[in-house]
Design an enzyme around this catalytic site. Structure first.
Site, PDB file in Angstrom:
ATOM      1  N   ASP A   1      36.154   5.487  28.120  1.00 38.55           N
ATOM      2  CA  ASP A   1      35.441   6.756  28.271  1.00 38.55           C
ATOM      3  C   ASP A   1      34.660   6.695  29.580  1.00 38.55           C
ATOM      4  OD1 ASP A   1      33.799   9.194  27.633  1.00 38.55           O
ATOM      5  OD2 ASP A   1      34.749   8.973  25.678  1.00 38.55           O
TER       6      ASP A   1
ATOM      7  N   HIS B   1      36.667   7.329  32.297  1.00 38.34           N
ATOM      8  CA  HIS B   1      36.541   8.746  32.634  1.00 38.34           C
ATOM      9  C   HIS B   1      35.636   8.983  33.834  1.00 38.34           C
ATOM     10  CE1 HIS B   1      37.713  10.040  28.244  1.00 38.34           C
ATOM     11  NE2 HIS B   1      38.658   9.357  28.873  1.00 38.34           N
TER      12      HIS B   1
END
Length: 405
Positions: A220, A243
């Site tokens: 993430d 991310h």
């Protein structure tokens, strides 16, 4: 006055010696509490109670103290290490601490209400996340079951975390809340690219947070900043996979605090779904502000969305995009950003029609796209960026179509 002579000692050596002395002085302790003092501990043992007892003794010491975790692999069911302590305290991690395989509670290890704490060493906090990831569907639905965060730092002040590794967290690796003057230096955060919701370091309502010379590879956001993040410095961080480095998401809740004074500098971002990103929800319940945010000297390697302001952030379609975001973004700069984009839209500045972005500076951007989906381009909405230096792609070179409702 006679001249001072440094026999066989150069000025450089003297300065290095002085620096070494200063660093050692900062981590000086008077009393050591070895974990093995609290039982006949061998690798493979559960040290939950021993670690708690060692912490309590060290925290009660009137002299600077250290808890020493030896080489080996040790199980810890959960740990809550609270202050205030009577003097500076250090945890020296040499071995590996393992979380239970099966999820329990909302956190694994928590440090709270401690001033002048050091966590150091080459040791590992192993969240054993695989068992949790199989049950985690938070990337698919909002009402999912919460899994434990590996390391929580709640209301910690004037402290440093140095050298440790966080491995395979079930949820966030590190969560920072209500902290002031907390530094992470030379840390490693590692989880597979497909591990859900394993943010590297999440910061919320904290002041003076520094993340320096660290490596974050996860599933993430490498680093995410929630509301109330102020005076945050991120330098020499290598991020990816994951991310990217994100401010937000902001604007979902009614009592959010401003984000102010964020610097991201000298970082490398590789093989991530985003590069540097500011994201806010549409239909924000109240007005908010995110200001004074600066991204510079960043290298992108095969990054989708290298530069992104997204004020239409709406995962799981749980909001109304027809109502614009109520978060005001201003005084933002993207400077000296180079490398490669994995998608043709390398720069995307999508701001709110209700509160357009202001004072957005874009300078010396040089991003290439080598794919088959057309030339490298950029998109803008509700923003008039201040442009200087190299522009590759040309900023605001193509139109933006609002995402489907």
């Amino acid at each position: 006055m006679g001249m001072i002579k440094y026999s066989n000692l150069s000025i450089t050596t003297f300065l290095m010696s002085l620096l070494s002395f200063t660093i050692e002085s900062q981590s000086h302790v008077d009393v050591i509490f070895p974990l093995r003092k609290y039982g006949n501990i061998v690798s493979g043992d559960d040290v939950t109670e021993a670690l708690k007892d060692a912490w309590n003794d060290a925290c009660a010491s009137v002299r600077p103290s250290a808890v020493v975790i030896p080489d080996g692999i040790f199980k810890v069911r959960e740990g809550e290490f609270k202050g205030p302590c009577k003097s500076p305290i250090e945890i020296r991690v040499r071995g590996t601490l393992q979380a239970p395989k099966h999820p329990h509670g909302d956190s694994w290890i928590t440090f709270a209400y401690v001033d002048r704490m050091t966590i150091s060493g080459k040791g590992v906090f192993d969240g054993q996340g695989k068992a949790g990831w199989e049950k985690n569907d938070c990337h698919k639905r909002i009402d999912c079951a919460n899994l434990p965060i590996s390391l929580r730092f709640d209301f910690i002040t004037n402290s440093i975390v140095r050298g440790i590794t966080s491995l395979d967290s079930k949820n966030f690796h590190v969560n920072i809340l209500g902290c002031n003057n907390l530094t992470f230096q030379g840390v490693n955060i590692i989880a597979p690219e497909d591990s859900p919701n394993t943010d590297g370091i999440h910061i919320g309502r904290s002041i003076g947070i520094s993340i320096l010379k660290s490596r974050i590879a996860t599933g993430d956001d490498c680093i995410s900043l929630g509301d109330g993040s102020k005076r945050v410095k991120i330098t020499n961080v290598t991020c990816g996979p994951g991310h990217g480095i994100s401010i937000g998401s902001l604007g979902k809740y009614t009592n959010e605090e401003p984000v102010d004074d964020v610097v991201v500098k000298n970082c490398t971002i590789m093989n991530t779904t985003n590069g540097v990103r500011i994201k806010t929800w549409p239909s924000s319940p109240v007005a908010g502000i995110a200001t004074n945010m600066h991204f510079s000297d960043i290298t992108m390697v095969n990054v989708s969305n290298p530069i992104l302001i997204d004020q239409e952030y709406c995962p799981w379609n749980q909001c109304n995009r027809e109502i614009p975001s109520n978060i005001k973004i201003n005084n933002v700069s993207f400077k000296n950003i180079k490398g490669s984009s994995a998608t043709p839209v390398a720069v995307k500045l999508i701001c709110s029609s209700n509160k357009p972005c202001e004072e957005v500076k874009v300078a010396n951007i040089d991003l290439v796209y080598n794919g088959i989906n057309g030339p490298v381009t950029s998109q803008c909405m509700n923003v008039k960026p201040i442009i200087s230096g190299i522009q590759n792609p040309s900023i605001c070179s193509s139109s933006y179509t609002t995402a489907s409702k």
